[in-house]
Design a protein around this motif. Structure first.
Motif: not given
Length: 465
Positions: A43-50, A103-108, A318-320, A333-338
């Motif tokens: 649960r403490d990973v910095t990148i969202s696992a969803s 026109w997405a912010l992150d096309f991929d 998406i791409n940080p 702003g510094s929490e990627a899990h949101i």
């Protein structure tokens, strides 16, 4: 009999045994994975696992289920095409979402997620046309929720420090809100099964299962899901009573309720005027566990792309380097899990713009309209299990009501890989399938009535002449 009527009767014929068995296996695997998922224990990973970009197994499983469903698509392709035609509102919405990837912010990321959404839609449409018993889906939802509940209970006993977080019981899920969501969905299914004709033994097992789900829901401390479980039965009871009343009586009750609410609001505004009080004062200190900060940020971002949005699922996770939430100076702003705005309507506005927002609400509104129609025109008990019954219709309506309420504080509206997004596809296609078959049945009755009148006319002229 015309060719169209003959084709309709062929499409409505019971599926073969192998079709029923294969569709049942795929349905169970799909629902079980959507409900339970895979335990992460990190649960403490910095990148969202969803997100679907994190787990290669997620992509592999959905592609495997899609490959297994290809024989079903080949066998029932005409029925599936007819269902997709009758579900044009949802189909056209996802065509727009597909175009929004341009026109997405992150096309991929956006393109990958919309492709998996199409896979899920194709799977659900196929299963809707190949399952011979309409109540099978509700049974599988209930059983899958029970599997998740027992898993949460076992992990809670073995690893209490991991399962019970500071906010509530999360069990094997990433957070306690996901646990509450699963238990809520299972309780909605269990409530529908309780009113479905079955033996006393099964009814007692369903009651025991609902008690377990309620216990886990209370332990998760998910306020939104708990409120839904309390509110939805009252809403369904009101709908049931209105269905049994005449149209004029039902309209009078609804109009009286709306009028009473408006009078209450007007009285409150008058009181604030006479006492020089701020009408918004009771709500100024409400943060909904810091969600208001997220909502303020989202409103600012929506104004940057008001019409077409940031692209399908191209705002969170998406791409940080380009994710908007990681560039703000606010506390998240510094929490990627949101990975959501904790409001499905704001997320839909942010990713689909005003066009996608109105279109999406139109899809949900049409589904609610069909569900209300189904509760009024279906029978409580049907000998033909392929036909929707009243408990199933009320399950779909209760789910749609829960979806609307849940998305005020959580985000599950057309979001990829979300449990409620997959559940919405099942509900929408099942209701459209019922409406399509009902229209075909009405056409058959009209055709037979005309044939009978024509036969009577011929007999009459034969006697006269």
């Amino acid at each position: 009999m015309t060719k169209q009527t003959h084709a309709s009767s062929v499409n409505n014929a019971p599926p073969s045994r192998w079709i029923h068995r294969l569709s049942t296996v795929i349905l169970f695997c799909m629902v079980l994975y959507a409900v339970v998922g895979l335990p992460n224990f990190h649960r403490d990973v910095t990148i969202s696992a969803s997100t679907d970009a994190v787990s290669p197994f997620n992509r592999l499983l959905w592609l495997l289920l899609f490959a297994l469903s290809l024989p079903l698509m080949k066998a029932k392709w005409q029925d599936i095409l007819d269902l997709l035609k009758s579900s044009g509102l949802l189909f056209s919405l996802f065509i727009f979402f597909t175009c929004s990837s341009l026109w997405a912010l992150d096309f991929d990321i956006s393109l990958r997620r919309i492709l998996f959404a199409w896979i899920q839609i194709a799977l659900v449409a196929t299963l809707t046309c190949t399952i011979s018993c309409r109540v099978t889906l509700i049974y599988f939802v209930f059983y899958s929720a029970l599997v998740a509940a027992w898993a949460d209970l076992i992990v809670w006993g073995i690893m209490p420090g991991y399962a019970m977080t500071s906010e509530g019981l999360a069990g094997i899920q990433l957070q306690k809100n996901q646990t509450g969501l699963i238990m809520m969905y299972g309780l909605l299914a269990g409530g529908a099964l309780f009113f479905y004709p079955q033996s006393k033994k099964k009814r007692r097992l369903i009651i025991a299962g609902c008690l377990l789900l309620s216990f886990i829901l209370l332990a998760s401390k998910s306020k939104t899901c708990l409120s839904i479980v309390i509110a939805v039965p009252a809403i369904m009871g009101l709908v049931f009573l209105l269905n049994r009343c005449r149209a004029a009586t039902a309209f009078t009750v609804l109009f009286s309720g709306v009028a009473a609410f408006l009078c209450l609001c007007f009285s409150y505004l008058l009181w604030c005027t006479f006492n020089n009080a701020n009408p918004a004062a009771p709500f100024l200190d409400m943060t909904f566990t810091s969600r208001t900060d997220l909502w303020t940020f989202m409103l600012d971002e929506i104004q940057k792309r008001p019409w077409l949005g940031a692209g399908f699922c191209s705002f969170w996770s998406i791409n940080p380097a380009i994710q908007p939430s990681l560039k703000t100076s606010m506390w998240f702003g510094s929490e990627a899990h949101i990975n959501e705005a904790h409001n499905g309507y704001l997320d839909l506005l942010a990713t689909g713009g005003l066009v996608g927002f109105v279109w999406g609400l139109a899809v949900v509104g049409y589904a609610i309209f069909l569900a209300i129609q189904a509760t009024a025109h279906t029978q409580a008990v049907t000998e033909n299990k392929a036909i929707m019954s009243k408990p199933i219709a009320f399950f779909h309506l209760s789910f749609l009501s829960a979806l609307l309420i849940h998305n005020f504080t959580e985000s599950n509206l057309f979001s990829n890989n979300a449990l409620l997004a997959v559940a919405l596809y099942f509900t929408f296609f099942d209701l459209c399938n019922w409406n399509r078959k009902r229209n075909v049945s009405e056409e058959k009755r009209e055709f037979l009535r005309k044939q009978e009148n024509l036969l009577r006319t011929r007999k009459y002229y034969t006697k006269v002449t």
